[in-house]
Design a protein around this motif. Sequence first.
Motif, PDB file in Angstrom:
ATOM      1  N   ALA A  96       0.917  -1.277   0.001  1.00 24.49           N
ATOM      2  CA  ALA A  96      -0.002   0.016   0.127  1.00 24.49           C
ATOM      3  C   ALA A  96       0.925   1.356  -0.007  1.00 24.49           C
ATOM      4  CB  ALA A  96      -0.969  -0.123   1.271  1.00 24.49           C
ATOM      5  N   ASN A 126     -12.817  -1.891  -8.818  1.00 27.14           N
ATOM      6  CA  ASN A 126     -12.801  -3.111  -7.828  1.00 27.14           C
ATOM      7  C   ASN A 126     -11.521  -3.629  -8.159  1.00 27.14           C
ATOM      8  OD1 ASN A 126     -15.408  -2.832  -7.004  1.00 27.14           O
ATOM      9  ND2 ASN A 126     -16.143  -3.770  -8.544  1.00 27.14           N
ATOM     10  N   PHE A 128      -7.421  -3.655  -6.551  1.00 21.56           N
ATOM     11  CA  PHE A 128      -6.782  -3.651  -5.079  1.00 21.56           C
ATOM     12  C   PHE A 128      -5.362  -3.311  -5.328  1.00 21.56           C
ATOM     13  CE2 PHE A 128      -4.949  -5.189  -1.314  1.00 21.56           C
ATOM     14  CZ  PHE A 128      -5.855  -5.210  -0.482  1.00 21.56           C
ATOM     15  N   ARG A 131      -4.773  -0.851   1.412  1.00 20.41           N
ATOM     16  CA  ARG A 131      -5.786  -0.567   2.451  1.00 20.41           C
ATOM     17  C   ARG A 131      -5.740   0.797   3.049  1.00 20.41           C
ATOM     18  NH1 ARG A 131     -10.265  -4.048   3.149  1.00 20.41           N
ATOM     19  NH2 ARG A 131      -9.717  -6.205   2.683  1.00 20.41           N
ATOM     20  N   ILE A 136      -7.361   2.614  -0.971  1.00 20.67           N
ATOM     21  CA  ILE A 136      -9.009   2.090  -0.845  1.00 20.67           C
ATOM     22  C   ILE A 136      -9.751   2.923  -1.887  1.00 20.67           C
ATOM     23  CG2 ILE A 136      -8.915   0.941   1.244  1.00 20.67           C
ATOM     24  CD1 ILE A 136     -10.504   3.309   2.190  1.00 20.67           C
ATOM     25  N   TYR A 137      -9.576   4.112  -2.140  1.00 19.89           N
ATOM     26  CA  TYR A 137     -10.491   5.003  -3.012  1.00 19.89           C
ATOM     27  C   TYR A 137      -9.736   4.607  -4.450  1.00 19.89           C
ATOM     28  CZ  TYR A 137     -13.245   6.762   0.588  1.00 19.89           C
ATOM     29  OH  TYR A 137     -14.366   6.955   1.322  1.00 19.89           O
ATOM     30  N   SER A 139      -8.694   1.875  -5.524  1.00 18.46           N
ATOM     31  CA  SER A 139      -9.326   0.645  -5.981  1.00 18.46           C
ATOM     32  C   SER A 139     -10.883   0.783  -6.286  1.00 18.46           C
ATOM     33  CB  SER A 139      -9.383  -0.550  -4.809  1.00 18.46           C
ATOM     34  OG  SER A 139      -7.807  -0.535  -4.280  1.00 18.46           O
ATOM     35  N   SER A 141     -13.624   0.309  -4.566  1.00 20.03           N
ATOM     36  CA  SER A 141     -14.646  -0.855  -4.445  1.00 20.03           C
ATOM     37  C   SER A 141     -15.332  -0.245  -3.068  1.00 20.03           C
ATOM     38  CB  SER A 141     -13.742  -1.937  -3.997  1.00 20.03           C
ATOM     39  OG  SER A 141     -14.140  -2.704  -2.751  1.00 20.03           O
ATOM     40  N   MET A 144     -14.622  -1.694   0.220  1.00 23.74           N
ATOM     41  CA  MET A 144     -13.462  -1.314   0.993  1.00 23.74           C
ATOM     42  C   MET A 144     -13.619   0.085   1.214  1.00 23.74           C
ATOM     43  SD  MET A 144      -9.755  -2.697  -0.560  1.00 23.74           S
ATOM     44  CE  MET A 144     -10.042  -2.570  -2.294  1.00 23.74           C
ATOM     45  N   THR A 145     -14.334   0.702   0.803  1.00 24.47           N
ATOM     46  CA  THR A 145     -14.416   2.304   1.251  1.00 24.47           C
ATOM     47  C   THR A 145     -15.634   2.738   1.985  1.00 24.47           C
ATOM     48  OG1 THR A 145     -15.739   2.839  -0.905  1.00 24.47           O
ATOM     49  CG2 THR A 145     -13.295   3.204  -0.845  1.00 24.47           C
TER      50      THR A 145
END
Length: 388
Positions: A96, A126, A128, A131, A136-137, A139, A141, A144-145
């Motif tokens: 990350a 979606n 990856f 985290r 996460i933004y 990604s 998804s 996750m957000t």
Amino acid sequence: MSYLAKNYNRKKISFKYGKGSFLYSSNGNKYLDFVQGIAVNSLGHAHPKLVKTINKQSKKLWHVSNAFQIPEGEVLAKKLAKKTFADYVMFQNSGAEATEAAIKVARRYFYTIGKPNKNRILCVKNSFHGRTLAAIYASGSKKMTEGFGPKVTGFDHFKFGDHKSLNRKITKNTAAIMVETIMGEGGIKVISDWCLRELRKICNKKNILLILDEVQCGIGRSGDFFAFEKSKIKPDIVPIAKGIGGGFPIGAVLMNKKVASGMTPGTHGSTFGGNPLAMAVGNAVMDIVSNKKFLNNVKNISKYFLLKLNQIKDKYPNVIKEIRGKGLLIGIQIYTDQTKFINKLIENNLLTIRAAENVVRVLPPLNVKKNEIDQALKIIKKVCSEIK
Ligand SMILES: Cc1ncc(COP(=O)(O)O)c(C=O)c1O
């Protein structure tokens, strides 16, 4: 009572020790470990060379600040640069962090050349990338957000494989396209060499940087050192992590000279990133996994594994929908929820892990032996016969 936060849905198994492809549990079971810390232990557990290296380095020097020279890091950066497209390397501690730093490098480059508004990152919906908040933004998804707003802005998304939506989402403010060369968590979806070449062409034409996230698929996992290598393209920025540390937390951003020009003193930093202990291990891993013979071995064993898995799929067409992947980043897509399948594999002493789209992710160490692959195949076949 566990005092660990409940952010993981952990299986009720713990391990006492590991050796090569195997893990030995606290209650006396021996497991064939085809998770390997999710594509982290590239050389399996307790590889003698890594054990020796970490022992030796731990007696000399663990950590010094990046305010000083770190020769072990110089050596690893040189090895990475000589082996790849990169001119410069910036060490981190995790995937990350590496993807976030990759975003920073892209934005900072355009800022430096007087285009501060060219700062948006276009990613696959979606996907990856980690985290942390930005990751996460990136990604895109919902899972996750959710609950972590306010939204970190600056990311746009297109659907995997949808070239029209990709082109539609590019604006004059797009700084970079960031994609995983092989989507790992997303279900082992490989971007074809043709698509990679097209992506490079689009980026060249529109003055956009290409970031290929090789955190999961890089460092020999695909059978090449990087999964994009066969396409013959050169990305601008590549975040790596997982496999390069062989189990020790290391991340890094590889970049070309052009984009590196923005990263002047003070623009980025990390207390732990690139410390002597980490770099000693990274060098030892690199010496083994960058070797052509080693990579050829990964390719050969992968060919065998994929062939045999496809034969099992043909025998159980109602259980297995598709065999996906490249090298030793393999996905078995199941027709139903894969949890039951994974649990049955565990009951038979084979460890695997889930990915999206009902995929069972199979991640042996890169130095896995053929007889261990045969053992796994036997278990997978048995579970297919029981589950159908
Ligand atoms: C493609 C990709 N990018 C980034 C990350 C994040 O890495 P880490 O968990 O080390 O932060 C992962 C982790 O699975 C990954 O697969």
